[in-house]
Motif scaffolding. Structure first.
Motif, short mmCIF file in Angstrom:
data_model
loop_
_atom_site.label_atom_id
_atom_site.label_comp_id
_atom_site.label_asym_id
_atom_site.label_seq_id
_atom_site.Cartn_x
_atom_site.Cartn_y
_atom_site.Cartn_z
N TYR A 1 1.17 -9.49 -0.82
CA TYR A 1 0.68 -8.49 0.13
C TYR A 1 1.56 -7.26 0.04
O TYR A 1 2.78 -7.38 -0.06
CB TYR A 1 0.76 -9.09 1.55
CG TYR A 1 0.36 -8.16 2.65
CD1 TYR A 1 -0.99 -7.90 2.91
CD2 TYR A 1 1.31 -7.53 3.45
CE1 TYR A 1 -1.37 -7.04 3.93
CE2 TYR A 1 0.94 -6.66 4.47
CZ TYR A 1 -0.41 -6.43 4.70
OH TYR A 1 -0.78 -5.58 5.71
N LYS B 1 2.44 -1.42 4.88
CA LYS B 1 2.86 -0.03 4.97
C LYS B 1 4.37 0.11 4.79
O LYS B 1 4.83 1.11 4.27
CB LYS B 1 2.41 0.55 6.34
CG LYS B 1 0.88 0.56 6.48
CD LYS B 1 0.40 1.20 7.77
CE LYS B 1 0.63 0.36 9.00
NZ LYS B 1 -0.22 -0.84 9.10
N LYS C 1 6.53 -2.89 3.91
CA LYS C 1 7.16 -3.98 3.16
C LYS C 1 6.18 -4.57 2.14
O LYS C 1 4.97 -4.46 2.33
CB LYS C 1 7.61 -5.10 4.13
CG LYS C 1 8.53 -4.61 5.24
CD LYS C 1 9.14 -5.73 6.06
CE LYS C 1 8.31 -6.34 7.15
NZ LYS C 1 7.80 -5.45 8.18
N GLU D 1 6.46 -9.45 16.36
CA GLU D 1 5.36 -10.30 15.87
C GLU D 1 5.88 -11.73 15.80
O GLU D 1 7.05 -11.96 15.49
CB GLU D 1 4.92 -9.86 14.46
CG GLU D 1 4.26 -8.49 14.47
CD GLU D 1 3.75 -8.06 13.10
OE1 GLU D 1 3.48 -8.93 12.23
OE2 GLU D 1 3.63 -6.84 12.90
P1 ADP Z 1 1.67 -3.81 7.85
O1 ADP Z 1 0.90 -5.03 7.47
O2 ADP Z 1 1.54 -3.52 9.32
O3 ADP Z 1 1.43 -2.65 6.99
P2 ADP Z 1 4.34 -4.42 6.68
O4 ADP Z 1 4.34 -3.39 5.62
O5 ADP Z 1 5.56 -4.59 7.49
O6 ADP Z 1 3.21 -4.24 7.79
O7 ADP Z 1 3.97 -5.78 5.96
C1 ADP Z 1 4.57 -6.99 6.18
C2 ADP Z 1 3.52 -8.01 6.52
O8 ADP Z 1 4.09 -9.32 6.44
C3 ADP Z 1 2.96 -7.85 7.93
O9 ADP Z 1 1.56 -7.99 7.89
C4 ADP Z 1 3.61 -8.99 8.70
O10 ADP Z 1 2.77 -9.44 9.75
C5 ADP Z 1 3.77 -10.04 7.63
N1 ADP Z 1 4.88 -11.00 7.85
C6 ADP Z 1 6.07 -10.76 8.44
N2 ADP Z 1 6.85 -11.87 8.44
C7 ADP Z 1 6.12 -12.85 7.84
C8 ADP Z 1 6.36 -14.24 7.54
N3 ADP Z 1 7.51 -14.83 7.86
N4 ADP Z 1 5.37 -14.95 6.92
C9 ADP Z 1 4.19 -14.34 6.61
N5 ADP Z 1 3.91 -13.04 6.85
C10 ADP Z 1 4.86 -12.30 7.47
#
Ligand code: ADP
Ligand code: UDP
Length: 236
Positions: free
Chosen positions: A8, A11, A13, A179
């Motif tokens: 994935y 925005k 990470k 979250e």
């Molecule tokens: P967004 O999806 O809002 O653009 P990010 O760029 O921060 O956010 O992407 C990180 C994604 O990983 C987020 O959708 C978040 O919900 C998800 N995430 C965070 N921690 C975990 C985890 N331990 N296991 C699975 N997914 C996670």
């Protein structure tokens, strides 16, 4: 632990699989967005700061009895976390009025509340993360009643720990977003990040903003604000 395919890209990470199906690798970017992705930019050094700040907070919270997804920091920008199924709720705690709260209710920013508030947004970019109440979250099957109760308990606990910690750095914790996710055994843990991207931090004396509002509102010195928070936490 080897980094495998990217699962994935969000925005802020990127999330990668690893050799262990229960463990993910998170890679923090310098990209910044605001207003549901309409405003885009970069903040130099942000990825490394948010990685380190998040991990520091997760460790502190674990010590205080809050279960989190944190496993291990493996580089400046990369961290191993327990894989969770994210509960699609943005959990927002507020101690002082600001942002959408001030706008919604037509009040100034900076009103110190008698006690913290909690609200939820449905984490759904297409719908623009609309506000949602507990009954609607339950009706939509986003979380069970027990999970919602546990999320509220943990979120207020996180606030108690963080508010006291930041006060010791001469920083007021105005509001923040959390979250939560479910581990494979069904237990609820704190996930995602805790950083100047997801919290409002105001200097206790000058009320200077030390967070992403400097980017959202074009206030300038964005990098300096992130570095200042880093300095207060890590002393350099
Ligand atoms: P967004 O999806 O809002 O653009 P990010 O760029 O921060 O956010 O992407 C990180 C994604 O990983 C987020 O959708 C978040 O919900 C998800 N995430 C965070 N921690 C975990 C985890 N331990 N296991 C699975 N997914 C996670
Ligand atoms: N927040 C966040 N991600 C979001 C929305 C909000 O991290 O998608 C954080 C934001 O940084 C602030 C708190 O949650 O610390 C409350 O944000 P608010 O509802 O005031 O919204 P905003 O002013 O950001 O639109």
């Amino acid at each position: 632990m080897n980094r495998k395919e990217m699962l994935y890209e969000g925005k802020a990470k990127k999330v990668y699989a690893t050799d262990d199906p229960e463990i993910l690798l998170v890679d923090y970017k310098d990209d910044a967005t605001a207003f549901n992705g309409q405003k885009k930019g970069t903040i130099a050094g942000k990825g490394a700061i948010n990685n380190r700040v998040t991990n520091f907070m997760m460790r502190l919270l674990e010590k205080e009895g809050v279960p989190t997804h944190f496993v291990k920091e493996i580089s400046d920008r990369e961290t191993l976390v327990k894989k969770v199924s994210i509960i699609p709720l943005e959990v927002i705690i507020r101690n002082i009025s600001a942002g959408s709260f001030a706008k919604h209710y037509g009040v100034e920013e900076g009103i110190v509340f008698p006690e913290p508030t909690i609200e939820f947004s449905y984490k759904n970019d297409e719908l623009g993360d609309p506000l949602i109440n507990e009954y609607h979250a339950f009706a939509l099957g986003l979380a069970s009643k027990e999970e919602i109760a546990e999320i509220k308990r943990l979120a207020f606990k996180v606030n108690d720990v963080m508010k006291a910690y930041f006060k010791s750095l001469n920083v007021d914790l105005v509001d923040f977003k959390l979250e939560f996710g479910r581990l494979s055994d069904g237990s609820v843990v704190l996930a995602d990040e805790i950083s100047p991207d997801t919290c409002r931090f105001w200097d206790s004396e000058t009320h200077e903003k030390l967070d992403k509002d400097r980017f959202r509102r074009d206030l300038g010195n964005v990098e300096d604000a992130y570095e200042e928070m880093m300095k207060r936490i890590f002393g350099k």
